[in-house]
Design an enzyme around this catalytic site. Structure first.
Site, PDB file in Angstrom:
ATOM      1  N   SER A 106      -7.778   1.912  -3.275  1.00 10.14           N
ATOM      2  CA  SER A 106      -7.454   3.293  -2.884  1.00 10.14           C
ATOM      3  C   SER A 106      -8.733   4.030  -2.540  1.00 10.14           C
ATOM      4  O   SER A 106      -9.825   3.614  -2.962  1.00 10.14           O
ATOM      5  CB  SER A 106      -6.778   4.000  -4.065  1.00 10.14           C
ATOM      6  OG  SER A 106      -6.680   5.388  -3.829  1.00 10.14           O
ATOM      7  N   TYR A 135      -5.379   6.325 -13.185  1.00  9.03           N
ATOM      8  CA  TYR A 135      -5.274   5.699 -11.852  1.00  9.03           C
ATOM      9  C   TYR A 135      -6.674   5.490 -11.260  1.00  9.03           C
ATOM     10  O   TYR A 135      -6.992   4.411 -10.736  1.00  9.03           O
ATOM     11  CB  TYR A 135      -4.427   6.601 -10.951  1.00  9.03           C
ATOM     12  CG  TYR A 135      -4.108   6.035  -9.589  1.00  9.03           C
ATOM     13  CD1 TYR A 135      -3.114   5.074  -9.434  1.00  9.03           C
ATOM     14  CD2 TYR A 135      -4.794   6.466  -8.456  1.00  9.03           C
ATOM     15  CE1 TYR A 135      -2.810   4.558  -8.183  1.00  9.03           C
ATOM     16  CE2 TYR A 135      -4.499   5.957  -7.197  1.00  9.03           C
ATOM     17  CZ  TYR A 135      -3.501   5.007  -7.066  1.00  9.03           C
ATOM     18  OH  TYR A 135      -3.207   4.497  -5.814  1.00  9.03           O
TER      19      TYR A 135
HETATM   20  P1  NAI Z   1       5.371   1.843  -3.687  1.00  9.43           P
HETATM   21  O1  NAI Z   1       5.743   2.576  -4.915  1.00  9.43           O
HETATM   22  O2  NAI Z   1       6.354   1.739  -2.586  1.00  9.43           O
HETATM   23  O3  NAI Z   1       4.884   0.369  -4.024  1.00  9.43           O
HETATM   24  C1  NAI Z   1       4.471  -0.074  -5.280  1.00  9.43           C
HETATM   25  C2  NAI Z   1       5.196  -1.368  -5.547  1.00  9.43           C
HETATM   26  O4  NAI Z   1       4.692  -1.962  -6.756  1.00  9.43           O
HETATM   27  C3  NAI Z   1       6.703  -1.164  -5.761  1.00  9.43           C
HETATM   28  O5  NAI Z   1       7.416  -2.082  -4.945  1.00  9.43           O
HETATM   29  C4  NAI Z   1       6.913  -1.467  -7.218  1.00  9.43           C
HETATM   30  O6  NAI Z   1       8.180  -2.017  -7.526  1.00  9.43           O
HETATM   31  C5  NAI Z   1       5.804  -2.475  -7.455  1.00  9.43           C
HETATM   32  N1  NAI Z   1       5.465  -2.627  -8.872  1.00  9.43           N
HETATM   33  C6  NAI Z   1       5.253  -1.641  -9.784  1.00  9.43           C
HETATM   34  N2  NAI Z   1       4.993  -2.179 -10.991  1.00  9.43           N
HETATM   35  C7  NAI Z   1       5.048  -3.525 -10.832  1.00  9.43           C
HETATM   36  C8  NAI Z   1       4.858  -4.609 -11.709  1.00  9.43           C
HETATM   37  N3  NAI Z   1       4.573  -4.418 -13.010  1.00  9.43           N
HETATM   38  N4  NAI Z   1       4.993  -5.874 -11.226  1.00  9.43           N
HETATM   39  C9  NAI Z   1       5.295  -6.077  -9.915  1.00  9.43           C
HETATM   40  N5  NAI Z   1       5.474  -5.075  -9.038  1.00  9.43           N
HETATM   41  C10 NAI Z   1       5.354  -3.818  -9.501  1.00  9.43           C
HETATM   42  O7  NAI Z   1       4.029   2.562  -3.163  1.00  9.43           O
HETATM   43  P2  NAI Z   1       2.912   2.051  -2.171  1.00  9.43           P
HETATM   44  O8  NAI Z   1       2.253   3.235  -1.631  1.00  9.43           O
HETATM   45  O9  NAI Z   1       3.420   1.045  -1.236  1.00  9.43           O
HETATM   46  O10 NAI Z   1       1.858   1.379  -3.189  1.00  9.43           O
HETATM   47  C11 NAI Z   1       1.298   0.103  -2.986  1.00  9.43           C
HETATM   48  C12 NAI Z   1      -0.146   0.091  -3.462  1.00  9.43           C
HETATM   49  O11 NAI Z   1      -0.913   0.925  -2.617  1.00  9.43           O
HETATM   50  C13 NAI Z   1      -0.387   0.601  -4.886  1.00  9.43           C
HETATM   51  O12 NAI Z   1      -1.314  -0.239  -5.526  1.00  9.43           O
HETATM   52  C14 NAI Z   1      -0.999   1.969  -4.670  1.00  9.43           C
HETATM   53  O13 NAI Z   1      -1.843   2.342  -5.726  1.00  9.43           O
HETATM   54  C15 NAI Z   1      -1.769   1.734  -3.391  1.00  9.43           C
HETATM   55  N6  NAI Z   1      -2.092   2.918  -2.629  1.00  9.43           N
HETATM   56  C16 NAI Z   1      -1.115   3.676  -2.050  1.00  9.43           C
HETATM   57  C17 NAI Z   1      -1.457   4.768  -1.301  1.00  9.43           C
HETATM   58  C18 NAI Z   1      -0.457   5.654  -0.682  1.00  9.43           C
HETATM   59  O14 NAI Z   1      -0.835   6.771  -0.255  1.00  9.43           O
HETATM   60  N7  NAI Z   1       0.794   5.267  -0.533  1.00  9.43           N
HETATM   61  C19 NAI Z   1      -2.864   5.122  -1.081  1.00  9.43           C
HETATM   62  C20 NAI Z   1      -3.802   4.281  -1.756  1.00  9.43           C
HETATM   63  C21 NAI Z   1      -3.412   3.207  -2.478  1.00  9.43           C
HETATM   64  C1  BGC Z   2      -2.253   7.448  -4.047  1.00  8.94           C
HETATM   65  C2  BGC Z   2      -1.489   8.422  -3.201  1.00  8.94           C
HETATM   66  C3  BGC Z   2      -2.405   9.512  -2.668  1.00  8.94           C
HETATM   67  C4  BGC Z   2      -3.598   8.895  -1.988  1.00  8.94           C
HETATM   68  C5  BGC Z   2      -4.596   9.939  -1.523  1.00  8.94           C
HETATM   69  C6  BGC Z   2      -3.438   6.943  -3.294  1.00  8.94           C
HETATM   70  O1  BGC Z   2      -4.187   6.075  -4.090  1.00  8.94           O
HETATM   71  O2  BGC Z   2      -1.417   6.356  -4.388  1.00  8.94           O
HETATM   72  O3  BGC Z   2      -0.450   8.989  -3.973  1.00  8.94           O
HETATM   73  O4  BGC Z   2      -1.706  10.312  -1.742  1.00  8.94           O
HETATM   74  O5  BGC Z   2      -4.253   8.019  -2.874  1.00  8.94           O
HETATM   75  O6  BGC Z   2      -4.916  10.852  -2.545  1.00  8.94           O
END
Ligand code: NAI
Ligand code: BGC
Length: 259
Positions: free
Chosen positions: A147, A160
């Site tokens: 991130s 986080y």
């Molecule tokens: P999301 O909530 O759609 O995806 C997260 C996924 O991780 C979900 O499918 C969830 O079921 C799964 N998950 C949660 N706990 C788990 C576990 N114990 N075992 C297996 N799977 C598990 O959200 P997103 O945005 O797609 O997040 C994906 C990654 O991207 C995360 O690591 C998040 O920190 C990172 N991220 C997201 C950003 C954003 O703005 N959407 C920005 C920066 C990083």
């Molecule tokens: C977080 C988001 C957030 C983004 C920018 C990511 O790591 O999962 O929720 O919007 O950082 O702050």
């Protein structure tokens, strides 16, 4: 499937039933990789992704596991080796969670949950993937979805930020350990993306506008913009890249409010 950039690769993406993981696993499959779609709870969503990939001529399996549980992860990597017919050579550590608490209100359980999924989960998966990659002796790539909060402090998200900041040094360290085996390790640092983790921003235009002002390119990112970066990093085109972070953030890490 015709010859494509990732043909012959066997890849797993964790947390792949939604958001960035879903888009990434679909992209890797479209580029020719045989893929494992990890999910924790939503079997229907994972199966739907698998079915679509198969109907498009690709190879995919769904694998259930909580990445924070050692026995789940060890079992999952065995299942993948059998299901995809060989050792994995691409791991995308994507599973992650967040939930805000001020330091003074942070329950230990919430702190532990975030560290267990975001950091320990990545470690457990990387360990199993590296064991398979070293045994196969054909190199490999580990991409960690980190991130911008590898770098940017974020009030109420100290757990986080600790997980993603920890991921930064952990990733660089294992990149050194694994380089002699021709295994590359690279982080991707997304900014604010349009995924379910940001549902609150998507639902509230004022909050969304505030965040967009933190982004020089002036908008939230599309999941496909992370997926294409992953596809490039795991391909031969990025063969000399290891131990670093590629920010996919519209410039969020450029201190846009500093004048
Ligand atoms: P999301 O909530 O759609 O995806 C997260 C996924 O991780 C979900 O499918 C969830 O079921 C799964 N998950 C949660 N706990 C788990 C576990 N114990 N075992 C297996 N799977 C598990 O959200 P997103 O945005 O797609 O997040 C994906 C990654 O991207 C995360 O690591 C998040 O920190 C990172 N991220 C997201 C950003 C954003 O703005 N959407 C920005 C920066 C990083
Ligand atoms: C977080 C988001 C957030 C983004 C920018 C990511 O790591 O999962 O929720 O919007 O950082 O702050």
């Amino acid at each position: 499937m015709a010859d494509t950039p990732l043909s012959g690769r066997r890849a797993i993406v964790t947390g792949a039933s939604s958001g960035l993981g879903k888009e990434t696993v679909r992209r890797l499959a479209a580029d020719g990789a045989a893929v494992a779609v990890n999910y924790i709870g939503n079997a229907d969503a994972a199966e739907e992704i698998v079915e679509k990939i198969r109907s498009d001529g690709g190879t995919a399996i769904a694998v259930q596991a909580d990445v924070s549980k050692e026995s789940d992860v060890v079992g999952m990597f065995e299942e993948i080796r059998e299901g995809l017919g060989g050792c994995v050579n691409v791991l995308v550590n994507n599973a992650g969670i967040e939930k805000p608490f001020k330091l003074v209100d942070m329950p230990l359980d919430e702190w532990n949950k975030v560290l267990s999924v975001n950091l320990t989960g990545a470690f457990l998966c990387a360990r199993e993937a590296a064991r398979q990659m070293i045994a196969a002796d054909e190199g490999g790539v580990i991409v960690n979805i980190s991130s911008v909060h590898e770098l940017i402090p974020w009030p109420e998200f100290s757990h986080y930020c600790a997980s993603k900041g920890g991921m930064r040094m952990w990733s660089k360290t294992i990149a050194r350990e694994l380089a002699p085996h021709q295994i590359r390790v690279v982080n991707i640092g997304p900014g604010a993306m349009l995924t379910p983790i940001n549902q609150d921003l998507i639902d509230h235009p004022e909050k969304r506008k505030e965040i967009e002002e933190e982004v020089p390119l002036g908008r939230l990112g599309e999941p496909s913009e992370v997926a294409s970066a992953v596809a490039w990093l795991v391909s031969e085109q990025a063969s000399y890249i290891t131990g670093t972070t590629l920010f996919v953030d519209g410039g969020m890490t450029l201190y846009p409010k500093f004048v």
